[in-house]
Design a protein around this motif. Sequence first.
Motif, PDB file in Angstrom:
ATOM      1  N   ARG A 154       2.428  -0.139 -10.024  1.00 16.06           N
ATOM      2  CA  ARG A 154       1.191   0.617 -10.245  1.00 16.06           C
ATOM      3  C   ARG A 154       0.676   0.342 -11.565  1.00 16.06           C
ATOM      4  N   THR A 155       1.104   0.191 -12.815  1.00 17.22           N
ATOM      5  CA  THR A 155       0.640  -0.374 -14.000  1.00 17.22           C
ATOM      6  C   THR A 155       0.135  -1.588 -13.845  1.00 17.22           C
ATOM      7  N   LEU A 156       0.978  -2.607 -13.393  1.00 18.49           N
ATOM      8  CA  LEU A 156       0.513  -3.971 -13.509  1.00 18.49           C
ATOM      9  C   LEU A 156      -0.851  -4.222 -12.414  1.00 18.49           C
ATOM     10  N   HIS A 157      -0.624  -3.392 -11.366  1.00 18.74           N
ATOM     11  CA  HIS A 157      -1.830  -3.484 -10.494  1.00 18.74           C
ATOM     12  C   HIS A 157      -3.222  -3.079 -11.158  1.00 18.74           C
ATOM     13  N   THR A 158      -2.973  -2.231 -11.763  1.00 17.68           N
ATOM     14  CA  THR A 158      -4.335  -1.707 -12.611  1.00 17.68           C
ATOM     15  C   THR A 158      -4.631  -2.685 -13.849  1.00 17.68           C
ATOM     16  N   ALA A 159      -3.608  -2.920 -14.473  1.00 20.04           N
ATOM     17  CA  ALA A 159      -3.748  -3.732 -15.792  1.00 20.04           C
ATOM     18  C   ALA A 159      -4.246  -5.025 -15.288  1.00 20.04           C
ATOM     19  N   PHE A 160      -4.032  -5.673 -14.242  1.00 14.80           N
ATOM     20  CA  PHE A 160      -4.748  -6.850 -13.693  1.00 14.80           C
ATOM     21  C   PHE A 160      -5.871  -6.717 -12.926  1.00 14.80           C
ATOM     22  N   GLY A 161      -6.438  -5.837 -12.903  1.00 10.62           N
ATOM     23  CA  GLY A 161      -7.710  -5.451 -12.177  1.00 10.62           C
ATOM     24  C   GLY A 161      -7.704  -5.433 -10.891  1.00 10.62           C
ATOM     25  N   LEU A 162      -6.598  -5.375 -10.305  1.00  9.86           N
ATOM     26  CA  LEU A 162      -6.678  -5.492  -8.769  1.00  9.86           C
ATOM     27  C   LEU A 162      -7.097  -4.083  -7.812  1.00  9.86           C
ATOM     28  N   ASP A 163      -7.227  -3.083  -8.647  1.00 10.02           N
ATOM     29  CA  ASP A 163      -7.772  -1.644  -7.930  1.00 10.02           C
ATOM     30  C   ASP A 163      -8.950  -1.542  -7.223  1.00 10.02           C
ATOM     31  N   VAL A 164      -9.853  -2.738  -7.723  1.00 14.88           N
ATOM     32  CA  VAL A 164     -11.294  -2.565  -7.117  1.00 14.88           C
ATOM     33  C   VAL A 164     -11.198  -3.956  -6.000  1.00 14.88           C
TER      34      VAL A 164
ATOM     35  N   PRO B 158       0.871  -1.092   0.093  1.00 11.75           N
ATOM     36  CA  PRO B 158       0.120   0.171  -0.005  1.00 11.75           C
ATOM     37  C   PRO B 158       0.691   1.087   0.137  1.00 11.75           C
ATOM     38  N   ARG B 159       1.923   1.119   0.421  1.00 10.74           N
ATOM     39  CA  ARG B 159       3.129   2.635   0.282  1.00 10.74           C
ATOM     40  C   ARG B 159       3.406   2.729  -1.027  1.00 10.74           C
ATOM     41  N   VAL B 160       3.262   1.591  -1.887  1.00  7.77           N
ATOM     42  CA  VAL B 160       3.656   1.956  -3.363  1.00  7.77           C
ATOM     43  C   VAL B 160       2.435   2.319  -4.185  1.00  7.77           C
ATOM     44  N   VAL B 161       1.543   1.288  -3.697  1.00  8.57           N
ATOM     45  CA  VAL B 161       0.337   1.440  -4.655  1.00  8.57           C
ATOM     46  C   VAL B 161      -0.982   1.883  -3.762  1.00  8.57           C
ATOM     47  N   PRO B 162      -1.375   3.117  -4.007  1.00  6.26           N
ATOM     48  CA  PRO B 162      -2.658   3.547  -3.170  1.00  6.26           C
ATOM     49  C   PRO B 162      -3.647   2.704  -3.134  1.00  6.26           C
ATOM     50  N   THR B 163      -4.169   2.258  -4.378  1.00  9.87           N
ATOM     51  CA  THR B 163      -5.403   1.530  -4.361  1.00  9.87           C
ATOM     52  C   THR B 163      -5.294   0.060  -4.035  1.00  9.87           C
ATOM     53  N   ALA B 164      -4.068  -0.307  -3.599  1.00  7.16           N
ATOM     54  CA  ALA B 164      -4.189  -1.728  -3.404  1.00  7.16           C
ATOM     55  C   ALA B 164      -5.097  -2.002  -2.442  1.00  7.16           C
ATOM     56  N   GLN B 165      -5.632  -3.490  -2.391  1.00  9.77           N
ATOM     57  CA  GLN B 165      -6.710  -3.781  -1.878  1.00  9.77           C
ATOM     58  C   GLN B 165      -6.308  -5.113  -0.891  1.00  9.77           C
ATOM     59  N   LYS B 166      -7.022  -5.213   0.354  1.00 16.62           N
ATOM     60  CA  LYS B 166      -6.831  -6.306   1.301  1.00 16.62           C
ATOM     61  C   LYS B 166      -7.531  -7.579   0.552  1.00 16.62           C
ATOM     62  N   LEU B 167      -6.803  -8.510   0.297  1.00 20.16           N
ATOM     63  CA  LEU B 167      -7.219  -9.762  -0.219  1.00 20.16           C
ATOM     64  C   LEU B 167      -8.296 -10.487   0.917  1.00 20.16           C
ATOM     65  N   PRO B 168      -9.329 -10.860   0.549  1.00 22.28           N
ATOM     66  CA  PRO B 168     -10.307 -11.681   1.678  1.00 22.28           C
ATOM     67  C   PRO B 168      -9.603 -13.135   1.855  1.00 22.28           C
ATOM     68  N   SER B 169      -9.034 -13.598   0.718  1.00 20.63           N
ATOM     69  CA  SER B 169      -8.470 -14.855   0.591  1.00 20.63           C
ATOM     70  C   SER B 169      -7.556 -15.315  -0.186  1.00 20.63           C
ATOM     71  N   ILE B 170      -6.559 -16.177  -0.085  1.00 19.90           N
ATOM     72  CA  ILE B 170      -5.339 -16.271  -0.807  1.00 19.90           C
ATOM     73  C   ILE B 170      -5.069 -17.680  -0.831  1.00 19.90           C
ATOM     74  N   SER B 171      -4.647 -18.317  -1.653  1.00 16.92           N
ATOM     75  CA  SER B 171      -4.237 -19.880  -1.735  1.00 16.92           C
ATOM     76  C   SER B 171      -2.702 -19.957  -0.938  1.00 16.92           C
TER      77      SER B 171
ATOM     78  N   THR C  59      10.140   1.343 -10.131  1.00 17.12           N
ATOM     79  CA  THR C  59       9.585   0.314  -9.497  1.00 17.12           C
ATOM     80  C   THR C  59       8.111   0.585  -9.237  1.00 17.12           C
ATOM     81  N   GLY C  60       7.922   1.961  -8.777  1.00 12.04           N
ATOM     82  CA  GLY C  60       6.548   2.401  -8.506  1.00 12.04           C
ATOM     83  C   GLY C  60       5.800   2.477  -9.760  1.00 12.04           C
ATOM     84  N   LEU C  61       6.252   2.997 -10.806  1.00 12.51           N
ATOM     85  CA  LEU C  61       5.605   2.940 -12.004  1.00 12.51           C
ATOM     86  C   LEU C  61       5.104   1.548 -12.648  1.00 12.51           C
TER      87      LEU C  61
END
Lengths: 413, 413
Positions: free
Chosen positions: A394-404, A183-196, A389-391
Motif C-alpha cells: 500500500r505504501t509503495l502504491h501510494t508513493a508511486f502515484g498509482l492510487d489514481v 486489489p485484495r491487498v490494495v483497495p485503491t488498486a487501478q486497472k491499467l488501460p495498457s501496459i508494455s 506485506t500489506g503495509l
Amino acid sequence: MGLIVQKFGGTSVGTIERILRVADRVISYKEAGHQMVVVVSAMGKSTDVLVDMAKQIAPHPSEREMDMLLSTGEQVSIALLTMALQQRGYAAVSLTGWQAGMITESVHGKARIKDIDNQRILRELQQNKIVIVAGFQGITEEGEITTLGRGGSDTTAVALAASLNAEKCEIFTDVAGVYTADPRVVPTAQKLPSISYDEMLELANLGAGVLHPRSVELAKKHQVKLVVRSSFTQEDGTYVEEVATMETGRVVSGVAHDEDIAKITVVGMPDRNGALSRLFNTLAEHQVNVDIIIQSSYDASATNISFTISADDLPKTLSTLEANRAKLQFEKVEHEEGLTKVSIVGAGMVNNPGVAAEMFKQLAEQEISIKMVSTSDIKVSCVIPASQTGLAVRTLHTAFGLDVAEEATVYGV
Amino acid sequence: MGLIVQKFGGTSVGTIERILRVADRVISYKEAGHQMVVVVSAMGKSTDVLVDMAKQIAPHPSEREMDMLLSTGEQVSIALLTMALQQRGYAAVSLTGWQAGMITESVHGKARIKDIDNQRILRELQQNKIVIVAGFQGITEEGEITTLGRGGSDTTAVALAASLNAEKCEIFTDVAGVYTADPRVVPTAQKLPSISYDEMLELANLGAGVLHPRSVELAKKHQVKLVVRSSFTQEDGTYVEEVATMETGRVVSGVAHDEDIAKITVVGMPDRNGALSRLFNTLAEHQVNVDIIIQSSYDASATNISFTISADDLPKTLSTLEANRAKLQFEKVEHEEGLTKVSIVGAGMVNNPGVAAEMFKQLAEQEISIKMVSTSDIKVSCVIPASQTGLAVRTLHTAFGLDVAEEATVYGV
C-alpha cells in the motif's frame, strides 16, 4: 474488420450456461464483421476430476498417458461451444490441437509449440466459419498428443494470433484486466488501460497471475497485441503491447508481491572456480527453482551465498543440500521463512534514476526491514517480512502515484 | 502363443476398480506369452453424461460435433487402463482411433471402417508393449474424427483382429456367452460352447443383444475367430466360428425373441409398378426400419401390404404414411401393437426340412396365434401376441432339444 483470436479459460466455460454466454459474446464479434478463432480450456473442474481418477490408479502416471487423458477436457469444451454456436444459426467447427496443426516438441506435460500448420484453420475461415480450437494441447511430429503445461491455453491463443496475423488476441478471464496491485491487498488498486510486454512479463513473473509468462513472451516476440479482460462483464480490459508506456508519463506501472518466500544462506563455501555452478546445478537437478541470488565474500578462501526459493520447496532444498554436503563442501546452511518479495515494475524506470532509492526510503520510513534486493531495467524487488506485506504494498502504491486512475488510451472495443 | 485382441465394454471399465481388474486379466494373457491388443469402450455412463450436456445446448447437435464430443469417452478409458498396466510394471501404450489407423468413411455418427493402417500398432507390439486402442472411433481421410455407431467397439476389435491376423478376438461383456434363449425367459437356457457366424448373425439381428450384427458380419467376412465371454468370471464363453455347427448334430441352436413389435397394414394400394418401392423408400427417408414384409392381393387393381416395425417407431410411421397419403394413394392404414417376434435359428435347418412346420405345430398346440411368418435358410420367425412370449419361447426351447447342455467343443482358454 480483421481476424480476432479469443481465449476463454476454464472458469469462463465452467457450466453449460457459461458456454452459452461465451457463444453469445463470440457471435457479437462475428456480427460486427470479424473473422473469429476462439481457443477454449477444459470446463472448470473437469481437469481435476481426470487427475483424480489417474491418481487412484497410479501415484505417478506416465506423462504421455496424462496428456492422452487431460487433452479430452478441451475436446469436450470445443464440441459443446461449437454446438452452441450452430444452435444459434452460425457456421462453426471445432478443432483439436492436432487438427488445428499445433505442432509441439516431443515432450509430454509441458511441450512448447514448434510450429503451427494453419492450413486447416484458414480453410475453415474462408468458408466463413467460426473456428473453435482446443487450448493447451498439440501434437508431435510423430503423432503423439502433448499438452503445453501451465498457462497452456493462453499460449495456444497467442501462437494462433501470431500465426494468423490477428488484429488482436483477447484473453478472457475472471478478472477485469491487469491492476496496479492486487486489489485484495490494495483497495485503491487501478486497472491499467495498457501496459508494455516487458512490464507484463515482469508482473507475470513476479506473481501477478493474470497471464502466464510464456504467453507474454510469445506475444512480445511476435508483437501480438494482447487484451486481458473479464468474461463476465463488458468493461474494457488491459492492452498489452509494445508502445504502451511511450504514451504515458508513469514511472512505475504496478506493485506486485509474491508471498511464501524462503531465504537460504549457504555459509562458507570454498571460493573456487565452479563452486556457484556446482551449487545451482545440484539444485536444478532436484527441480528447485531459485529466484534472487546474492553472493558475499566471507574470507579469502570462502564465500557465503544467499538465495530465495518458494517456501514450498524448502524441505526439498534443505535435504538436497544436506545430501550433497560432501560435494559442495559448505560449512553450514541457514534458512529463514515467512518472507515476501515485493516489487515495483515500470518501463519508465529506465530513464528515471533514483526509483530504487525512493523505494528503499519509503520502506525504511515504515520501518520495514529489507532482507534482499534484486533489480532489472524495469523492476526493483525487495524481500521483506511477510507480516509487513500489506503495509509495504500500500505504501509503495501510494508513493508511486498509482492510487489514481490513469486515463484510458485510445484503444477499446 | 499368438496375438489376441480383446474388447472390454463400458460396463467392464465402468469404475476405477473394474479398470484395475481388466488390467489384471490382460496381464494374465501377457504373462502366458501372448501379444495383446485391447479395445475399450467409454466408462459406464460417461457417454450418457456427454450426451446429456449436448442436449442441454442443442436438441439436435450436429453429428460431427457429437463425434468430437463422444470420442473423448474412449480416450479417457484407454489412458486409465494404460496407466494401470504401467503401474503394475508392464510396458503399455494407448492409441486413439486415429493413432491406431482406423480409417473410416466420411460419415459422422455411424461411419464404417474403410481401412486400417496398422503400422503404429505393429511398431508398438514389436517393442513388446500391450497396445490399448480406443473403440468406437476412427478418422476420415480428411482428418475428421468419426464414431462407428452402435456396436462400434465390437467392430473395432474384430477389424483389428482381422488386420493383425489375430489368433482370436475375445469380446468381454456382462453375460457369460451366447445362450440358447434369454435366461430371464427360459430358466433352462444353455450357454452354447460354439455357434457359426451365420447363426450368430441371425441371433444378433433377432434381438439377442450380445454382439452387434456388424461385428459378426465383419468376423465372418475375415474369418476372425470370435469368443464372447464374461468380464466378471473366468468361465469359458461361446466361440463364434465357421466350423462350429459341422461338429454338432443340432438342428436348432437357439430361440430368440424381440418384444415391442408393431404391425402395420397399408390397405388398398394401387397395384402398379413401383408402388412397393415408393412406400418403403418413403419410410426409409424418415428413418423407419422395416423388418418383415408381406404383400397380399386385394383385388385386380389394388394390394395390401403388411410390415413390422419397432413399436418405438409407430407414431413416426403413422404420421409419415399420413403425410404421404396423396403420393402413396392407399385406402387406409391399420396397425396392431403388443406383438413379439419369436425366432428359431440353426444352421442345421438347411438340411432338415419340416423345421418350420414343427415350429407352427408347437405354437398351435399351445394355442398361440401366428400373425406373420418370415423365413431364411437358417431361421424361422413368427410374430405372435406379446402376452404369449414366455410360453412360446419355453415351448420351442424344449421342443427343439435345447434344455440340455451340449458338450463343450475342444476350444477353451
